[in-house]
Design a protein around this motif. Structure first.
Motif: not given
Length: 251
Positions: A140-141, A209-210, A105, A186, A143, A163, A136-137, A132-133
């Motif tokens: 994600r961050k 998830d990613n 991860s 990113d 979140f 989480t 498009r980080w 995508e991880g």
């Protein structure tokens, strides 16, 4: 649980960082995921022991703001790319000229940046990571930042609730974690071109998830994709993960 030695070192900005080590032989550095640490990601469920048995010296840092490493509250300690910089300094400090490198991860994302910026491991492992991880980080961050900011406001069933429970179980320093997340950007897709070394992309069959790990493997110059059982959270508890890594690195 495998007994590891805890070592401490000081980064160039004065922050004290830690890594766990076990075994002897070819060095492999393994980087854990966000809000986790080396003990939970690599030691508790037997992955480090499997690699030790396969003849490896397993070096497992606690990333900045995690585990036994420093958790400063100074924003200057969290510039963009800090985790890859810490990794470069650790490799140099240990005088590792011939080593393998992998991560799960966030650890996988850090591995991508490190290799993209010049690290040259013999083999690489990207776990729990998809396209995508990397691309498009920033989304994600967001979140995770929302989870930190609303820490006790989420009810069971809200996507942030699990989480938050994980952060509580790991006794996460929320100030340090937020500062670290703020510095994340990113990944650059041209970093993938640097993965000329054999690379394992390993991911849980229920881990989305990613994004697509298979797609990530197809974007890399010299990669194989190996699915293992589990979700993003549960795949690290499965022996298949450690087996896949050990088999690949020993090949």
């Amino acid at each position: 649980m495998t007994a590891t030695s805890l070592q401490r070192w000081t980064a160039s900005d004065g922050v004290e960082l830690a890594y766990h080590e076990v075994g002897a032989g070819r060095a492999v550095i393994l980087l854990h995921g966000l809000f986790s640490d080396a003990q939970l990601n690599w030691v508790k469920f037997g992955h480090a022991a499997r690699l030790e048995a396969a003849g490896f010296r397993v070096i497992m840092p606690d990333l900045r703001a995690h585990g036994a490493s420093g958790k400063p509250h100074d924003p200057a300690c969290y510039p963009p790319g800090i985790l890859a910089r810490d990794l470069r300094e650790l490799v140099a400090g240990l005088s590792l000229a011939d080593y393998d490198l992998g991560g799960f991860s966030l650890g996988g994302r850090t591995t991508v940046q490190a290799v993209g910026e010049g690290a040259q491991p013999r083999r690489a492992v990207l776990g729990g990571m998809g396209i995508e991880g990397l691309q498009r980080w920033v989304l994600r961050k967001r979140f995770f930042l929302d989870a930190i900011d609303g820490f006790d406001a989420f009810d069971r069933g809200d996507p942030h609730w699990l989480t938050v429970q994980f952060m509580k179980s790991q006794k996460i320093d929320r100030v340090a974690a937020r500062l670290l997340l703020d510095g994340f950007e990113d990944a650059r897709m041209d970093w993938l071109e640097a993965f000329t070394m054999p690379t394992l992309v390993v991911c849980g069959t229920e881990d989305h998830d990613n994004g697509s790990a298979l797609e990530l493997s197809q974007r890399l110059p010299n990669a194989i994709y190996v699915p293992v059982p589990g979700t993003h959270m549960s795949s690290v508890t499965k022996p298949e993960l450690g087996h896949a890594i050990a088999q690949f690195l020993a090949g």
